[in-house]
Design a protein around this motif. Sequence first.
Motif, PDB file in Angstrom:
ATOM      1  N   CYS A 217       0.819  -1.215   0.000  1.00  0.00           N
ATOM      2  CA  CYS A 217       0.000   0.000   0.000  1.00  0.00           C
ATOM      3  C   CYS A 217       0.854   1.267   0.000  1.00  0.00           C
ATOM      4  O   CYS A 217       0.360   2.347  -0.357  1.00  0.00           O
ATOM      5  CB  CYS A 217      -0.900   0.034   1.228  1.00  0.00           C
ATOM      6  SG  CYS A 217      -2.019  -1.366   1.377  1.00  0.00           S
TER       7      CYS A 217
ATOM      8  N   HIS B   9      -6.802  -3.564   4.493  1.00  0.00           N
ATOM      9  CA  HIS B   9      -5.458  -3.009   4.714  1.00  0.00           C
ATOM     10  C   HIS B   9      -5.462  -2.018   5.879  1.00  0.00           C
ATOM     11  O   HIS B   9      -4.514  -1.971   6.673  1.00  0.00           O
ATOM     12  CB  HIS B   9      -4.956  -2.328   3.447  1.00  0.00           C
ATOM     13  CG  HIS B   9      -4.778  -3.268   2.296  1.00  0.00           C
ATOM     14  ND1 HIS B   9      -4.906  -2.877   0.986  1.00  0.00           N
ATOM     15  CD2 HIS B   9      -4.506  -4.602   2.264  1.00  0.00           C
ATOM     16  CE1 HIS B   9      -4.705  -3.916   0.194  1.00  0.00           C
ATOM     17  NE2 HIS B   9      -4.465  -4.973   0.948  1.00  0.00           N
TER      18      HIS B   9
ATOM     19  N   SER C  56      -3.206  -2.538   9.106  1.00  0.00           N
ATOM     20  CA  SER C  56      -2.231  -1.534   9.535  1.00  0.00           C
ATOM     21  C   SER C  56      -2.409  -1.199  11.012  1.00  0.00           C
ATOM     22  O   SER C  56      -1.429  -0.990  11.740  1.00  0.00           O
ATOM     23  CB  SER C  56      -2.356  -0.266   8.684  1.00  0.00           C
ATOM     24  OG  SER C  56      -3.514   0.479   9.002  1.00  0.00           O
TER      25      SER C  56
ATOM     26  N   PHE D 184       0.456   4.898   7.154  1.00  0.00           N
ATOM     27  CA  PHE D 184      -0.742   4.317   6.563  1.00  0.00           C
ATOM     28  C   PHE D 184      -1.911   5.293   6.537  1.00  0.00           C
ATOM     29  O   PHE D 184      -2.800   5.168   5.684  1.00  0.00           O
ATOM     30  CB  PHE D 184      -1.106   3.020   7.287  1.00  0.00           C
ATOM     31  CG  PHE D 184      -0.184   1.889   6.939  1.00  0.00           C
ATOM     32  CD1 PHE D 184      -0.253   1.288   5.695  1.00  0.00           C
ATOM     33  CD2 PHE D 184       0.777   1.454   7.837  1.00  0.00           C
ATOM     34  CE1 PHE D 184       0.612   0.259   5.354  1.00  0.00           C
ATOM     35  CE2 PHE D 184       1.657   0.421   7.510  1.00  0.00           C
ATOM     36  CZ  PHE D 184       1.572  -0.176   6.256  1.00  0.00           C
TER      37      PHE D 184
END
Length: 260
Positions: free
Chosen positions: A49, A105, A109, A132
């Motif tokens: 990402c 995601h 995270s 993130f």
Amino acid sequence: MSGHSLQQTLLPDTRDLLADEPGLAVLLGVEAGELSDLPELMAAALTACLPESRARAWLRGLTVELFRHDAEVLDTALDDLLVTSARDDQPGGAPRVLLFANGYHALLSYRVSRALWSAGREELALAVKAQFTRALSVEIWPQATIGRGVWFDHGLGLVIGQTAVIEEDVSLWHGVTLGSNFVDMGEGRHPKLRRGAVVGAGAMILGPVEVGAGATVAAGAIVTRDVPPGHVVTGPRGTDRGAGRFAGFVTLAELKGRAE
């Protein structure tokens, strides 16, 4: 780790997906041949990402070691993936969710930053959270408490405050805010979402309020008072519409029971 099917199937299935489409290795920076175990797979999928850089490579290594040395974190991440795959109704199942689902995601995270915070590496946890936040357009503080089997559908725009509590099997849509109200600013100044609660897109839940088990907060609602278990609240005044008819999503326990 508690047994479920992803422990046996996730790695080979994701390798096959990567091998079938060579462009994924370029876009994600993940080569099928370099993934020897689940910690490497989970770390690679998460850090894909981030922009390609020294920071991404370093964080990938850190995350691999975290997953290898903390079986509880890895097991929780697999439970989250199992639930997300079921509720998302994503064609292709868990491998596609792992590689492509922004909401998953975001949750993963948090699992990493939370583990670092719990290990006393608070500055590093906040730095990972910040990375993130920029990449995924979410703000989830590592001090928040989030149970297993939570689903972030889409994930974009989520804000989860430091003292928020989210129990098992909760589902949140995009744009949800679990914030403070600038009046009740004690240690427990953020909301508590009890088991199986569902919060629609753009809803704002503010202050030390409790959303009861199985309750539903409709999209766009603004909630500043407790919501009884099983009730539905709607609108900018958080109007209580009484008991709802929504039976809820399949639970983590049910999914794991089916896989045994």
